[in-house]
Design a protein around this motif. Structure first.
Motif, PDB file in Angstrom:
ATOM      1  N   ARG A  57      21.159  42.503  45.215  1.00 43.95           N
ATOM      2  CA  ARG A  57      22.346  41.692  45.433  1.00 43.95           C
ATOM      3  C   ARG A  57      23.042  41.437  44.093  1.00 43.95           C
ATOM      4  O   ARG A  57      22.425  41.524  43.037  1.00 43.95           O
ATOM      5  CB  ARG A  57      21.988  40.360  46.096  1.00 43.95           C
ATOM      6  N   PHE A  58      24.323  41.112  44.161  1.00 42.54           N
ATOM      7  CA  PHE A  58      25.103  40.804  42.962  1.00 42.54           C
ATOM      8  C   PHE A  58      25.575  39.357  43.035  1.00 42.54           C
ATOM      9  O   PHE A  58      26.125  38.929  44.055  1.00 42.54           O
ATOM     10  CB  PHE A  58      26.308  41.738  42.848  1.00 42.54           C
ATOM     11  N   GLU A  59      25.353  38.632  41.972  1.00 46.54           N
ATOM     12  CA  GLU A  59      25.785  37.239  41.899  1.00 46.54           C
ATOM     13  C   GLU A  59      26.696  37.080  40.684  1.00 46.54           C
ATOM     14  O   GLU A  59      26.312  37.430  39.567  1.00 46.54           O
ATOM     15  CB  GLU A  59      24.575  36.317  41.775  1.00 46.54           C
ATOM     16  N   TRP A  60      27.893  36.529  40.910  1.00 39.69           N
ATOM     17  CA  TRP A  60      28.900  36.432  39.857  1.00 39.69           C
ATOM     18  C   TRP A  60      29.136  34.987  39.430  1.00 39.69           C
ATOM     19  O   TRP A  60      29.260  34.103  40.273  1.00 39.69           O
ATOM     20  CB  TRP A  60      30.229  37.032  40.325  1.00 39.69           C
ATOM     21  N   ASP A  61      29.202  34.798  38.133  1.00 40.08           N
ATOM     22  CA  ASP A  61      29.614  33.528  37.544  1.00 40.08           C
ATOM     23  C   ASP A  61      30.948  33.804  36.845  1.00 40.08           C
ATOM     24  O   ASP A  61      30.981  34.337  35.739  1.00 40.08           O
ATOM     25  CB  ASP A  61      28.564  33.043  36.542  1.00 40.08           C
ATOM     26  N   GLY A  62      32.046  33.447  37.510  1.00 45.70           N
ATOM     27  CA  GLY A  62      33.374  33.746  36.972  1.00 45.70           C
ATOM     28  C   GLY A  62      33.991  34.937  37.659  1.00 45.70           C
ATOM     29  O   GLY A  62      33.330  35.661  38.415  1.00 45.70           O
ATOM     30  N   GLU A  83      29.791  49.972  39.438  1.00 42.95           N
ATOM     31  CA  GLU A  83      30.339  48.712  39.927  1.00 42.95           C
ATOM     32  C   GLU A  83      31.642  48.345  39.220  1.00 42.95           C
ATOM     33  O   GLU A  83      32.482  47.633  39.778  1.00 42.95           O
ATOM     34  CB  GLU A  83      29.329  47.582  39.747  1.00 42.95           C
ATOM     35  N   SER A  84      31.834  48.830  37.999  1.00 43.31           N
ATOM     36  CA  SER A  84      33.057  48.496  37.266  1.00 43.31           C
ATOM     37  C   SER A  84      34.302  48.995  37.989  1.00 43.31           C
ATOM     38  O   SER A  84      35.390  48.431  37.843  1.00 43.31           O
ATOM     39  CB  SER A  84      33.010  49.061  35.838  1.00 43.31           C
ATOM     40  N   LEU A  85      34.160  50.049  38.775  1.00 43.81           N
ATOM     41  CA  LEU A  85      35.295  50.546  39.552  1.00 43.81           C
ATOM     42  C   LEU A  85      35.710  49.542  40.620  1.00 43.81           C
ATOM     43  O   LEU A  85      36.851  49.547  41.077  1.00 43.81           O
ATOM     44  CB  LEU A  85      34.943  51.879  40.215  1.00 43.81           C
ATOM     45  N   ARG A  86      34.764  48.682  41.010  1.00 45.04           N
ATOM     46  CA  ARG A  86      35.054  47.660  42.002  1.00 45.04           C
ATOM     47  C   ARG A  86      35.563  46.376  41.349  1.00 45.04           C
ATOM     48  O   ARG A  86      36.607  45.852  41.724  1.00 45.04           O
ATOM     49  CB  ARG A  86      33.791  47.357  42.818  1.00 45.04           C
ATOM     50  N   PHE A  87      34.844  45.884  40.358  1.00 40.38           N
ATOM     51  CA  PHE A  87      35.228  44.572  39.823  1.00 40.38           C
ATOM     52  C   PHE A  87      36.414  44.623  38.874  1.00 40.38           C
ATOM     53  O   PHE A  87      37.072  43.610  38.647  1.00 40.38           O
ATOM     54  CB  PHE A  87      34.041  43.841  39.199  1.00 40.38           C
ATOM     55  N   ALA A  88      36.728  45.789  38.317  1.00 33.91           N
ATOM     56  CA  ALA A  88      37.856  45.867  37.391  1.00 33.91           C
ATOM     57  C   ALA A  88      39.136  46.381  38.050  1.00 33.91           C
ATOM     58  O   ALA A  88      40.180  46.416  37.404  1.00 33.91           O
ATOM     59  CB  ALA A  88      37.509  46.747  36.191  1.00 33.91           C
ATOM     60  N   VAL A 175      40.512  40.391  25.565  1.00 34.97           N
ATOM     61  CA  VAL A 175      39.228  40.962  25.972  1.00 34.97           C
ATOM     62  C   VAL A 175      38.551  40.053  26.988  1.00 34.97           C
ATOM     63  O   VAL A 175      38.483  38.838  26.802  1.00 34.97           O
ATOM     64  CB  VAL A 175      38.292  41.142  24.757  1.00 34.97           C
ATOM     65  N   VAL A 176      38.039  40.672  28.056  1.00 37.44           N
ATOM     66  CA  VAL A 176      37.224  39.960  29.036  1.00 37.44           C
ATOM     67  C   VAL A 176      35.784  40.449  28.865  1.00 37.44           C
ATOM     68  O   VAL A 176      35.468  41.581  29.228  1.00 37.44           O
ATOM     69  CB  VAL A 176      37.695  40.221  30.479  1.00 37.44           C
ATOM     70  N   PRO A 177      34.898  39.638  28.279  1.00 33.41           N
ATOM     71  CA  PRO A 177      33.509  40.072  28.110  1.00 33.41           C
ATOM     72  C   PRO A 177      32.694  39.804  29.366  1.00 33.41           C
ATOM     73  O   PRO A 177      32.865  38.785  30.038  1.00 33.41           O
ATOM     74  CB  PRO A 177      33.020  39.203  26.942  1.00 33.41           C
ATOM     75  N   VAL A 178      31.808  40.745  29.695  1.00 37.77           N
ATOM     76  CA  VAL A 178      30.982  40.618  30.899  1.00 37.77           C
ATOM     77  C   VAL A 178      29.517  40.832  30.539  1.00 37.77           C
ATOM     78  O   VAL A 178      29.139  41.898  30.052  1.00 37.77           O
ATOM     79  CB  VAL A 178      31.407  41.631  31.982  1.00 37.77           C
ATOM     80  N   ALA A 179      28.719  39.808  30.781  1.00 37.34           N
ATOM     81  CA  ALA A 179      27.276  39.899  30.585  1.00 37.34           C
ATOM     82  C   ALA A 179      26.601  40.124  31.939  1.00 37.34           C
ATOM     83  O   ALA A 179      27.146  39.768  32.990  1.00 37.34           O
ATOM     84  CB  ALA A 179      26.751  38.613  29.946  1.00 37.34           C
ATOM     85  N   HIS A 180      25.418  40.706  31.919  1.00 38.53           N
ATOM     86  CA  HIS A 180      24.633  40.863  33.154  1.00 38.53           C
ATOM     87  C   HIS A 180      23.196  41.151  32.780  1.00 38.53           C
ATOM     88  O   HIS A 180      22.858  41.340  31.602  1.00 38.53           O
ATOM     89  CB  HIS A 180      25.197  41.984  34.031  1.00 38.53           C
ATOM     90  N   ILE A 197      21.071  40.914  40.674  1.00 42.37           N
ATOM     91  CA  ILE A 197      21.672  41.156  39.359  1.00 42.37           C
ATOM     92  C   ILE A 197      22.743  40.098  39.151  1.00 42.37           C
ATOM     93  O   ILE A 197      23.636  39.935  39.977  1.00 42.37           O
ATOM     94  CB  ILE A 197      22.271  42.572  39.261  1.00 42.37           C
ATOM     95  N   HIS A 198      22.631  39.393  38.064  1.00 47.17           N
ATOM     96  CA  HIS A 198      23.578  38.323  37.751  1.00 47.17           C
ATOM     97  C   HIS A 198      24.637  38.822  36.770  1.00 47.17           C
ATOM     98  O   HIS A 198      24.303  39.474  35.768  1.00 47.17           O
ATOM     99  CB  HIS A 198      22.845  37.127  37.137  1.00 47.17           C
ATOM    100  N   PHE A 199      25.895  38.533  37.054  1.00 43.66           N
ATOM    101  CA  PHE A 199      27.009  38.850  36.163  1.00 43.66           C
ATOM    102  C   PHE A 199      27.635  37.542  35.687  1.00 43.66           C
ATOM    103  O   PHE A 199      27.773  36.601  36.472  1.00 43.66           O
ATOM    104  CB  PHE A 199      28.072  39.682  36.883  1.00 43.66           C
TER     105      PHE A 199
END
Length: 231
Positions: A57-62, A83-88, A175-180, A197-199
């Protein structure tokens, strides 16, 4: 169970990917819109397999803002690249040149608009990356870059590659930084573990900062989910 799930995933994903690649080749003469639609269908297919076969599963903060941004993503596994093709939302993805020269698949990445970087080419590679990045900005597309340059195990925090700062300066984008923490489940091995997986989307970093400043801020932000004690 994880081994069985992983085997089923690979048996479905790679033949399915070939079908999507061939479909892109068929619709390519019709223009960019059909190509993007098929590529996004492939990323949705991958997402479905990851969730329903691997049990991830994917969990997003922001949230990722819409529009032309330079999106800097931590790189630990293949899963976040797809996944970047989806979230970006229709991004131009900076990737190593080897992926863009693969038979069939490489042609699709270029047709979609990805940027292949030959890391050993030095200044020439940087110039090509900047030129293609500017084309993406002119189209209103975000640019996704994995500023560490290669996959790293969970917990490692390597310095950013020089190409990030050059692209940041050339494009003049925030810049939008993304941690996971994808590396906790998705290692380089064949077996993928189920779980979450946490983003975490970091604070938007403005354009025009000095190199040391922007690199330090991006480095800290994309490593926000790493263990504090990691080197």
């Amino acid at each position: 169970m994880a081994a069985v799930r992983s085997l089923i995933f690979f048996l479905l994903f790679y033949p399915g990917t070939l079908l999507y690649v061939l479909t892109v080749m068929l619709v390519s003469p019709l223009g960019t819109a059909p190509v993007r639609k098929v590529v996004h269908g492939w990323s949705d297919f991958h997402n479905w397999l990851v969730r329903h076969i691997l049990g991830i599963r994917f969990e997003w903060d922001g949230e990722i803002p819409e529009g032309p941004y330079l999106i800097a993503v931590k790189h630990q596994a293949m899963v976040e690249t797809v996944e970047s093709l989806r979230f970006a939302r229709t991004p131009v993805v900076v990737m190593k040149r080897e992926l863009t020269t693969m038979p069939l698949f490489g042609w699709v990445t270029l047709r979609y608009g990805s940027i292949g970087v030959h890391r050993e080419a030095g200044a020439q590679a940087l110039r090509e990356m900047m030129a293609k990045g500017k084309e993406a900005v002119a189209q209103g597309r975000p640019v996704v870059i994995f500023p560490e340059g290669t996959r790293v195990p969970f917990g490692e925090k390597p310095e950013l590659r020089p190409g990030f700062a050059g692209l940041y300066r050339a494009l003049g984008l925030p810049v939008v930084p993304v941690a996971h923490d994808s590396g906790t489940l998705w290692s380089r091995g064949l077996v993928k573990r189920s779980g979450t997986i946490h983003f975490k989307v970091g604070e938007v970093i403005p354009p025009g900062l000095k190199r040391d400043d922007v690199e330090a801020r991006v480095h800290a932000a994309i490593n926000a989910l790493n263990p504090p004690s990691a080197a």
